[in-house]
Write a protein that holds these residues in place. Structure first.
Motif, PDB file in Angstrom:
ATOM      1  N   VAL A   1       0.856  -1.183   0.000  1.00  0.00           N
ATOM      2  CA  VAL A   1       0.000   0.000   0.000  1.00  0.00           C
ATOM      3  C   VAL A   1       0.890   1.230   0.000  1.00  0.00           C
ATOM      4  O   VAL A   1       1.776   1.367   0.852  1.00  0.00           O
ATOM      5  N   VAL A   2       0.684   2.102  -0.961  1.00  0.00           N
ATOM      6  CA  VAL A   2       1.407   3.379  -1.038  1.00  0.00           C
ATOM      7  C   VAL A   2       0.380   4.496  -1.088  1.00  0.00           C
ATOM      8  O   VAL A   2      -0.755   4.295  -1.537  1.00  0.00           O
ATOM      9  N   LEU A   3       0.770   5.682  -0.643  1.00  0.00           N
ATOM     10  CA  LEU A   3      -0.203   6.770  -0.535  1.00  0.00           C
ATOM     11  C   LEU A   3       0.431   8.116  -0.857  1.00  0.00           C
ATOM     12  O   LEU A   3       1.649   8.263  -0.896  1.00  0.00           O
ATOM     13  N   ASP A   4      -0.453   9.074  -1.092  1.00  0.00           N
ATOM     14  CA  ASP A   4      -0.061  10.484  -1.173  1.00  0.00           C
ATOM     15  C   ASP A   4      -0.473  11.133   0.144  1.00  0.00           C
ATOM     16  O   ASP A   4      -1.659  11.099   0.508  1.00  0.00           O
ATOM     17  N   TYR A   5       0.489  11.706   0.853  1.00  0.00           N
ATOM     18  CA  TYR A   5       0.147  12.442   2.070  1.00  0.00           C
ATOM     19  C   TYR A   5      -0.871  13.530   1.763  1.00  0.00           C
ATOM     20  O   TYR A   5      -0.978  13.999   0.618  1.00  0.00           O
ATOM     21  N   ARG A   6      -1.576  13.979   2.765  1.00  0.00           N
ATOM     22  CA  ARG A   6      -2.427  15.154   2.573  1.00  0.00           C
ATOM     23  C   ARG A   6      -1.559  16.299   2.040  1.00  0.00           C
ATOM     24  O   ARG A   6      -0.424  16.525   2.475  1.00  0.00           O
ATOM     25  N   GLY A   7      -2.081  16.978   1.047  1.00  0.00           N
ATOM     26  CA  GLY A   7      -1.336  18.062   0.431  1.00  0.00           C
ATOM     27  C   GLY A   7      -0.534  17.661  -0.792  1.00  0.00           C
ATOM     28  O   GLY A   7      -0.071  18.524  -1.533  1.00  0.00           O
ATOM     29  N   ILE A   8      -0.388  16.363  -1.019  1.00  0.00           N
ATOM     30  CA  ILE A   8       0.519  15.882  -2.060  1.00  0.00           C
ATOM     31  C   ILE A   8      -0.244  15.133  -3.149  1.00  0.00           C
ATOM     32  O   ILE A   8      -1.190  14.395  -2.863  1.00  0.00           O
ATOM     33  N   GLY A   9       0.187  15.311  -4.389  1.00  0.00           N
ATOM     34  CA  GLY A   9      -0.332  14.510  -5.491  1.00  0.00           C
ATOM     35  C   GLY A   9      -1.834  14.624  -5.645  1.00  0.00           C
ATOM     36  O   GLY A   9      -2.392  15.709  -5.783  1.00  0.00           O
TER      37      GLY A   9
ATOM     38  N   LYS B   1      -5.641  19.095  -0.428  1.00  0.00           N
ATOM     39  CA  LYS B   1      -4.565  19.992  -0.031  1.00  0.00           C
ATOM     40  C   LYS B   1      -5.086  21.103   0.883  1.00  0.00           C
ATOM     41  O   LYS B   1      -4.994  22.292   0.549  1.00  0.00           O
ATOM     42  N   PRO B   2      -5.640  20.755   2.033  1.00  0.00           N
ATOM     43  CA  PRO B   2      -6.203  21.793   2.904  1.00  0.00           C
ATOM     44  C   PRO B   2      -5.126  22.735   3.425  1.00  0.00           C
ATOM     45  O   PRO B   2      -4.014  22.318   3.740  1.00  0.00           O
ATOM     46  N   ASP B   3      -5.476  23.997   3.517  1.00  0.00           N
ATOM     47  CA  ASP B   3      -4.568  24.990   4.092  1.00  0.00           C
ATOM     48  C   ASP B   3      -4.995  25.223   5.539  1.00  0.00           C
ATOM     49  O   ASP B   3      -5.534  26.276   5.897  1.00  0.00           O
ATOM     50  N   THR B   4      -4.769  24.206   6.362  1.00  0.00           N
ATOM     51  CA  THR B   4      -5.200  24.207   7.755  1.00  0.00           C
ATOM     52  C   THR B   4      -4.080  23.666   8.629  1.00  0.00           C
ATOM     53  O   THR B   4      -3.091  23.123   8.130  1.00  0.00           O
ATOM     54  N   ASP B   5      -4.247  23.776   9.940  1.00  0.00           N
ATOM     55  CA  ASP B   5      -3.243  23.272  10.877  1.00  0.00           C
ATOM     56  C   ASP B   5      -3.440  21.777  11.119  1.00  0.00           C
ATOM     57  O   ASP B   5      -3.554  21.314  12.247  1.00  0.00           O
ATOM     58  N   SER B   6      -3.471  21.017  10.045  1.00  0.00           N
ATOM     59  CA  SER B   6      -3.737  19.581  10.147  1.00  0.00           C
ATOM     60  C   SER B   6      -2.544  18.739   9.718  1.00  0.00           C
ATOM     61  O   SER B   6      -2.677  17.532   9.533  1.00  0.00           O
ATOM     62  N   TYR B   7      -1.380  19.380   9.590  1.00  0.00           N
ATOM     63  CA  TYR B   7      -0.193  18.697   9.101  1.00  0.00           C
ATOM     64  C   TYR B   7       0.783  18.456  10.265  1.00  0.00           C
ATOM     65  O   TYR B   7       1.306  19.402  10.854  1.00  0.00           O
ATOM     66  N   SER B   8       1.012  17.203  10.580  1.00  0.00           N
ATOM     67  CA  SER B   8       1.997  16.824  11.590  1.00  0.00           C
ATOM     68  C   SER B   8       2.338  15.361  11.360  1.00  0.00           C
ATOM     69  O   SER B   8       1.583  14.638  10.699  1.00  0.00           O
ATOM     70  N   THR B   9       3.464  14.917  11.895  1.00  0.00           N
ATOM     71  CA  THR B   9       3.809  13.500  11.709  1.00  0.00           C
ATOM     72  C   THR B   9       2.813  12.595  12.428  1.00  0.00           C
ATOM     73  O   THR B   9       2.483  11.513  11.942  1.00  0.00           O
TER      74      THR B   9
ATOM     75  N   ARG C   1       7.269  22.183   8.292  1.00  0.00           N
ATOM     76  CA  ARG C   1       7.031  22.387   9.725  1.00  0.00           C
ATOM     77  C   ARG C   1       6.715  21.066  10.415  1.00  0.00           C
ATOM     78  O   ARG C   1       7.199  20.798  11.515  1.00  0.00           O
ATOM     79  N   ALA C   2       5.898  20.230   9.779  1.00  0.00           N
ATOM     80  CA  ALA C   2       5.534  18.933  10.375  1.00  0.00           C
ATOM     81  C   ALA C   2       6.770  18.100  10.649  1.00  0.00           C
ATOM     82  O   ALA C   2       6.917  17.502  11.725  1.00  0.00           O
ATOM     83  N   SER C   3       7.675  18.048   9.691  1.00  0.00           N
ATOM     84  CA  SER C   3       8.887  17.262   9.862  1.00  0.00           C
ATOM     85  C   SER C   3       9.804  17.888  10.910  1.00  0.00           C
ATOM     86  O   SER C   3      10.365  17.192  11.763  1.00  0.00           O
ATOM     87  N   ALA C   4       9.930  19.225  10.878  1.00  0.00           N
ATOM     88  CA  ALA C   4      10.823  19.917  11.807  1.00  0.00           C
ATOM     89  C   ALA C   4      10.343  19.802  13.249  1.00  0.00           C
ATOM     90  O   ALA C   4      11.164  19.788  14.180  1.00  0.00           O
ATOM     91  N   GLU C   5       9.041  19.715  13.458  1.00  0.00           N
ATOM     92  CA  GLU C   5       8.499  19.678  14.813  1.00  0.00           C
ATOM     93  C   GLU C   5       8.369  18.257  15.367  1.00  0.00           C
ATOM     94  O   GLU C   5       7.936  18.081  16.511  1.00  0.00           O
ATOM     95  N   HIS C   6       8.752  17.279  14.590  1.00  0.00           N
ATOM     96  CA  HIS C   6       8.658  15.888  15.057  1.00  0.00           C
ATOM     97  C   HIS C   6       9.577  15.658  16.252  1.00  0.00           C
ATOM     98  O   HIS C   6      10.741  16.027  16.245  1.00  0.00           O
ATOM     99  N   ASP C   7       9.055  15.016  17.280  1.00  0.00           N
ATOM    100  CA  ASP C   7       9.848  14.641  18.454  1.00  0.00           C
ATOM    101  C   ASP C   7       9.211  13.401  19.082  1.00  0.00           C
ATOM    102  O   ASP C   7       8.254  13.495  19.843  1.00  0.00           O
ATOM    103  N   SER C   8       9.751  12.246  18.753  1.00  0.00           N
ATOM    104  CA  SER C   8       9.200  10.975  19.237  1.00  0.00           C
ATOM    105  C   SER C   8      10.029  10.362  20.359  1.00  0.00           C
ATOM    106  O   SER C   8       9.790   9.217  20.751  1.00  0.00           O
ATOM    107  N   TRP C   9      11.002  11.104  20.871  1.00  0.00           N
ATOM    108  CA  TRP C   9      11.988  10.541  21.784  1.00  0.00           C
ATOM    109  C   TRP C   9      11.349   9.798  22.961  1.00  0.00           C
ATOM    110  O   TRP C   9      11.716   8.671  23.281  1.00  0.00           O
ATOM    111  N   ASP C  10      10.380  10.428  23.598  1.00  0.00           N
ATOM    112  CA  ASP C  10       9.763   9.813  24.769  1.00  0.00           C
ATOM    113  C   ASP C  10       8.899   8.609  24.416  1.00  0.00           C
ATOM    114  O   ASP C  10       8.648   7.749  25.266  1.00  0.00           O
ATOM    115  N   ALA C  11       8.431   8.546  23.180  1.00  0.00           N
ATOM    116  CA  ALA C  11       7.548   7.451  22.764  1.00  0.00           C
ATOM    117  C   ALA C  11       8.307   6.234  22.262  1.00  0.00           C
ATOM    118  O   ALA C  11       7.770   5.115  22.271  1.00  0.00           O
TER     119      ALA C  11
END
Length: 276
Positions: free
Chosen positions: A65-73, A77-85, A200-210
């Protein structure tokens, strides 16, 4: 009626779309006919074409299974605060639900590896085996790319910046023998608001504690010559995830899974198909 915004997908009932929790349309494709499903997650600002070269290696064994992330392809492509890892992980679950895949193997590279971390950490019941390629735990614990890399990518000359990105992905020798097109350097026509939100989604990723909560058998793969996402992140992940193993591919840069496909694909296949 007014014209629909250009970033809203016009549905074609013949094309597979899943619906995210906020009703965003998510494009995906299913290949192969294996009994076990393998979800392949692409890098930042990329979609299903990221896997065009390597995916056939897995189609013969798995239902991929392969996909296009929201915003891609072909996804909305919503222009909302819905983009994060974390949000991309929930979108991936919506796709898996749409194809009826309850428990899957997950292979994510680059930002896709960051998304895969959240899938395995917060939705453990859905992940059988996990492969994290050329990725990191994010700030503040991960190793960030050097300032020289940032300057090269931030050049005002678009052609020079594109060339710098290609050199981070592939060796000059491979590019000389393979002049493109290249499926790992973004999707043409992606709106600027999406590029900004993906960064921003990639830059704000922090999974260390998880990461210590991941229970799926995990393989961490990285190229030894990757400075785009520095190789030093691989041992950080491998040590942080219980029981994880690590494999470094000598001479490989960021797109190891494509240029060093003859090494990487068998390595990952052996891991995914080994008997527990």
């Amino acid at each position: 009626m007014g014209e629909r915004p250009r970033w809203v997908t016009l549905y074609d009932p013949r094309v597979p779309y899943a619906r995210a929790s906020d009703d965003t349309a998510l494009y995906y494709e299913v290949h192969g006919d294996g009994e076990q499903t393998l979800l392949l997650l692409p890098g930042q600002s990329n979609g299903h074409h990221w896997w065009n070269s390597a995916r056939p290696d897995f189609d013969s064994v798995f239902r991929t299974v392969v996909l296009d992330y929201r915003g891609i392809g072909d996804s909305d492509k919503p222009d909302t605060d819905s983009y994060s890892t974390k949000g991309f992980a929930l979108d991936a679950l919506a796709v898996l639900d749409d194809v009826g895949a309850e428990r899957v193997h997950v292979y994510g590279t680059s930002m896709g590896g960051r998304v895969a971390q959240w899938l395995a950490a917060e939705h453990a019941e859905r992940v059988d085996r996990l492969v994290l390629g050329c990725t990191s735990p994010g700030s503040p614990h991960g190793i960030e790319r050097g300032e020289n890399v940032r300057r090269a990518l931030g050049q005002r000359d678009a052609r020079a910046a594109r060339h710098a990105l290609l050199e981070l992905m592939y060796t000059p020798e491979w590019m000389a023998a393979n002049p493109g097109p290249y499926n790992t350097i973004g999707v043409r026509g992606t709106p600027s608001h999406v590029l900004r939100r993906h960064r921003r989604a990639s830059a704000e990723h922090d999974s260390w504690d998880a990461l210590p909560s991941i229970t799926a058998p995990t393989l961490v793969v990285h190229g030894t010559d990757d400075v785009f996402n520095p190789t030093e992140n691989a041992p950080l992940l491998a040590k942080r995830i219980p029981g994880a193993r690590m494999e470094l591919i000598a001479g490989a840069r960021h797109a190891y899974f494509e240029e060093f496909r003859s090494v990487a694909s068998p390595l990952v296949l052996d891991f995914l198909t080994e008997v527990s």
